[in-house]
Write a protein that holds these residues in place. Structure first.
Motif, PDB file in Angstrom:
ATOM      1  N   ARG A  73       1.068  -1.001   0.054  1.00 49.85           N
ATOM      2  CA  ARG A  73       0.105  -0.047   0.046  1.00 49.85           C
ATOM      3  C   ARG A  73       1.065   1.353   0.239  1.00 49.85           C
ATOM      4  NH1 ARG A  73      -4.959  -2.154   0.796  1.00 49.85           N
ATOM      5  NH2 ARG A  73      -4.974  -4.011   2.028  1.00 49.85           N
ATOM      6  N   SER A 127      -9.146  -7.982  -5.912  1.00 51.19           N
ATOM      7  CA  SER A 127      -9.373  -7.869  -4.590  1.00 51.19           C
ATOM      8  C   SER A 127     -10.000  -8.914  -3.968  1.00 51.19           C
ATOM      9  CB  SER A 127      -9.757  -6.522  -4.182  1.00 51.19           C
ATOM     10  OG  SER A 127     -10.372  -6.312  -2.985  1.00 51.19           O
ATOM     11  N   ILE A 128      -9.914  -9.438  -2.678  1.00 48.76           N
ATOM     12  CA  ILE A 128     -10.893 -10.471  -2.118  1.00 48.76           C
ATOM     13  C   ILE A 128     -12.108  -9.668  -1.731  1.00 48.76           C
ATOM     14  CG2 ILE A 128      -8.899 -11.962  -1.381  1.00 48.76           C
ATOM     15  CD1 ILE A 128      -9.929 -10.854   1.353  1.00 48.76           C
ATOM     16  N   ASP A 129     -12.116  -8.340  -1.648  1.00 47.12           N
ATOM     17  CA  ASP A 129     -13.233  -7.739  -1.074  1.00 47.12           C
ATOM     18  C   ASP A 129     -14.389  -7.510  -2.174  1.00 47.12           C
ATOM     19  OD1 ASP A 129     -12.160  -7.280   1.236  1.00 47.12           O
ATOM     20  OD2 ASP A 129     -11.501  -5.108   0.993  1.00 47.12           O
ATOM     21  N   MET A 171     -12.773 -11.371   6.477  1.00 49.12           N
ATOM     22  CA  MET A 171     -12.394  -9.858   6.110  1.00 49.12           C
ATOM     23  C   MET A 171     -13.523  -9.383   5.118  1.00 49.12           C
ATOM     24  SD  MET A 171      -8.491 -10.327   4.672  1.00 49.12           S
ATOM     25  CE  MET A 171      -7.232  -9.930   5.985  1.00 49.12           C
ATOM     26  N   GLY A 172     -13.292  -7.950   5.062  1.00 54.01           N
ATOM     27  CA  GLY A 172     -14.098  -7.034   4.477  1.00 54.01           C
ATOM     28  C   GLY A 172     -14.168  -5.810   5.423  1.00 54.01           C
ATOM     29  N   ARG A 173     -13.047  -4.837   5.108  1.00 60.96           N
ATOM     30  CA  ARG A 173     -12.926  -3.544   5.946  1.00 60.96           C
ATOM     31  C   ARG A 173     -14.361  -2.801   5.624  1.00 60.96           C
ATOM     32  NH1 ARG A 173      -7.277  -1.437   5.298  1.00 60.96           N
ATOM     33  NH2 ARG A 173      -7.984  -1.508   3.304  1.00 60.96           N
ATOM     34  N   GLU A 224     -15.418  -7.897   9.110  1.00 58.78           N
ATOM     35  CA  GLU A 224     -14.559  -7.124  10.182  1.00 58.78           C
ATOM     36  C   GLU A 224     -14.844  -5.732  10.129  1.00 58.78           C
ATOM     37  OE1 GLU A 224     -10.422  -6.783   8.856  1.00 58.78           O
ATOM     38  OE2 GLU A 224     -11.003  -6.750   6.658  1.00 58.78           O
ATOM     39  N   TYR A 251      -5.943 -13.541   7.571  1.00 55.59           N
ATOM     40  CA  TYR A 251      -5.334 -13.462   6.268  1.00 55.59           C
ATOM     41  C   TYR A 251      -5.197 -14.962   5.356  1.00 55.59           C
ATOM     42  CZ  TYR A 251      -4.067  -8.863   7.252  1.00 55.59           C
ATOM     43  OH  TYR A 251      -4.100  -7.387   7.837  1.00 55.59           O
ATOM     44  N   ARG A 254      -6.497 -14.336   2.120  1.00 55.07           N
ATOM     45  CA  ARG A 254      -5.944 -13.677   0.876  1.00 55.07           C
ATOM     46  C   ARG A 254      -4.923 -14.543   0.221  1.00 55.07           C
ATOM     47  NH1 ARG A 254      -5.125  -7.891   2.977  1.00 55.07           N
ATOM     48  NH2 ARG A 254      -2.915  -8.165   2.256  1.00 55.07           N
TER      49      ARG A 254
HETATM   50  O1  F6P Z   1      -8.568  -5.117   0.789  1.00 55.59           O
HETATM   51  C1  F6P Z   1      -8.483  -6.427   1.205  1.00 55.59           C
HETATM   52  C2  F6P Z   1      -8.514  -6.509   2.571  1.00 55.59           C
HETATM   53  O2  F6P Z   1      -8.095  -8.038   2.902  1.00 55.59           O
HETATM   54  C3  F6P Z   1      -9.335  -6.206   3.411  1.00 55.59           C
HETATM   55  O3  F6P Z   1     -10.787  -6.908   3.581  1.00 55.59           O
HETATM   56  C4  F6P Z   1      -8.719  -6.312   4.901  1.00 55.59           C
HETATM   57  O4  F6P Z   1      -9.380  -5.279   5.646  1.00 55.59           O
HETATM   58  C5  F6P Z   1      -7.495  -5.421   4.413  1.00 55.59           C
HETATM   59  O5  F6P Z   1      -7.180  -6.024   2.942  1.00 55.59           O
HETATM   60  C6  F6P Z   1      -6.293  -5.519   5.094  1.00 55.59           C
HETATM   61  O6  F6P Z   1      -5.182  -5.063   4.667  1.00 55.59           O
HETATM   62  P1  F6P Z   1      -3.648  -5.072   4.947  1.00 55.59           P
HETATM   63  O7  F6P Z   1      -2.866  -6.146   4.266  1.00 55.59           O
HETATM   64  O8  F6P Z   1      -3.144  -3.550   4.741  1.00 55.59           O
HETATM   65  O9  F6P Z   1      -3.475  -5.545   6.321  1.00 55.59           O
END
Ligand code: F6P
Length: 323
Positions: A73, A127-129, A171-173, A224, A251, A254
Motif C-alpha cells: 500500500r 481484491s478479495i473484497d 475479511m471486508g473492511r 470485520e 489473512y 488472502r
Molecule cells: O482489501 C482487502 C483486505 O483484505 C481487506 O478485507 C482487509 O481489511 C485489508 O485488506 C487488510 O489490509 P492489510 O493487508 O493492509 O492489512
C-alpha cells in the motif's frame, strides 16, 4: 503508438493476481509488445524497481497465490513529487502505458496517472473484497469465499459436537460482500455486515428461538468492517447464556491457489486490458458484467463504488434458509 507496457500489482494481494500478470504478459508479447514488471506497486515505480518480463518470466505461476511482482500500500503516491518521479521512471524505461492490478486504491492511483499525467492506464479489478461496481466479480473474491467456506465447514463440525454458537469473523473492511456470500454458502444463521445496522437484541432472539426449536449449534458470520468477532461473542454470551466461541479467519483468506473463476477471470481481464490499450483507450477498468467483459471509465467506477449496494435479497434469504 504503444510499444511497451508496464504491469504492476497494488494494494492487498488477492489469489489470481499471478494469473492476471501471466495473461497481460503473454497477450502483450503475442501482440508484439514488450512488457516491464513494476515491483512493489507504486513504491517500485517511485524507486525505479522495474524489469523486463518475458514469456518465461510468467511460467508456472497461474496456480500460485500471492503476486510475483509483490505489492504494497503506497499512500505516498498521493504526493505530486512522487508522481513526477514515477512518471519519469516510466519515460526512462520507454513504457508507454500501464496495466494496474488491484482494488479501489489502485483505481484512484490509476485515475491520477491517467487524468493528471496523461499516461494510458487500464485497471484490472483484483481484491478479495468484491467492493467495486461495473464488475460482478473482482479477481480473488471467489477464492477467498471458498477458503472461508472450507474453514467454516470444519468449524461447523466442532460447533455441533459441543452444542456451541460460533462467531466467525471474515475479511471486508468496508464491505460485507465476503460475509454475505460466505453466509449463504455455509448455511449460517446470521450475518453481520457494515451495510446493515447491527441489532444485538434481534440476533440474540434469533439464536434463542433456534435453540428452543432444538437447534443446538449456530454459526454467525461477522464482516470485520461491521464489528469485532470477539465483541459480538461477548454480547451473545451475556444476553443468552449460550456457549459461544470465536474464530477470526484473517489473512488465510488472502492466500492459496486461485479458484477456477479467479483464474478464468484473470485470463479474460488480462487480454482485454492489453486490447484496450492497443485500441488507444485509457483511464478505464475492465470488468465482467453478466458474463460479458466490458470496460468502464475509472472515475465512473470509483464514484459508483463508494455506495455499492449489497444484495438485500441474499441477506434476507440467509435468514429464511436458516429457520
Ligand atoms: O482489501 C482487502 C483486505 O483484505 C481487506 O478485507 C482487509 O481489511 C485489508 O485488506 C487488510 O489490509 P492489510 O493487508 O493492509 O492489512
Amino acid at each position: 503508438m504503444i510499444k511497451k507496457i508496464g504491469v504492476m500489482t497494488t494494494g492487498g494481494d488477492a489469489p489470481g493476481m499471478n494469473a492476471v500478470i501471466r495473461s497481460v504478459v503473454r497477450t502483450a508479447i503475442y501482440k508484439h509488445l514488450r512488457v516491464c514488471g513494476i515491483k512493489r506497486g507504486f513504491r517500485g515505480l517511485i524507486d525505479n524497481d522495474i524489469e523486463e518480463l518475458t514469456l518465461h518470466s510468467v511460467s508456472g505461476i497461474i496456480n500460485r497465490g500471492g503476486t510475483m511482482l509483490k505489492t504494497i500500500r503506497c499512500p505516498e503516491f498521493k504526493e505530486k513529487k512522487n508522481q513526477r518521479e514515477a512518471v519519469d521512471h516510466l519515460k526512462v524505461h520507454s513504457i508507454d502505458a500501464v496495466v494496474i492490478i488491484g482494488g479501489n486504491g489502485s483505481l484512484a492511483a490509476g485515475a491520477l496517472l491517467y487524468y493528471d499525467w496523461g499516461i494510458p492506464v487500464i485497471n484490472i479489478p483484483a481484491s478479495i473484497d468484491n467492493d467495486l461496481c461495473y464488475t460482478d466479480y473482482t479477481v480473488g473474491f471467489d477464492t477467498a469465499v471458498n477458503t472461508a467456506l472450507d474453514a467454516i465447514d470444519k468449524i461447523r463440525d466442532t460447533a455441533s459436537s459441543h452444542d456451541r454458537v460460533f462467531v466467525v469473523e471474515v475479511m471486508g473492511r468496508d464491505s460485507g460482500s465476503i460475509a454475505l456470500e460466505v453466509g449463504l454458502g455455509s448455511g449460517a444463521e446470521a450475518v453481520i455486515i457494515p451495510e446493515v445496522k447491527f441489532n444485538a437484541d434481534k440476533l440474540c432472539d434469533l439464536l434463542l428461538r433456534g435453540y428452543h426449536r432444538g437447534k443446538r449449534s449456530s454459526i454467525v458470520i461477522v464482516a470485520e468492517g461491521a464489528a469485532r468477532g470477539h465483541d459480538v461473542a461477548e454480547i451473545i454470551a451475556a444476553k443468552t447464556e449460550l456457549e459461544v466461541r470465536v474464530s477470526v479467519l484473517g489473512y488465510m483468506q488472502r492466500g492459496g491457489a486461485p479458484s477456477a473463476l479467479s483464474r478464468t477471470l484473470a485470463g479474460r481481464f488480462g487480454e482485454t486490458a492489453v486490447d484496450e490499450l492497443l485500441k488507444g483507450r485509457g483511464g478505464r477498468m475492465v470488468g465482467m458484467v453478466g458474463n460479458k467483459v466490458i470496460s468502464t471509465d475509472i472515475r465512473t467506477v470509483l464514484k459508483a463504488s463508494k455506495s455499492k449496494k449489497i444484495n438485500m435479497n441474499d441477506y434476507k434469504l440467509i435468514g429464511i434458509l436458516a429457520t
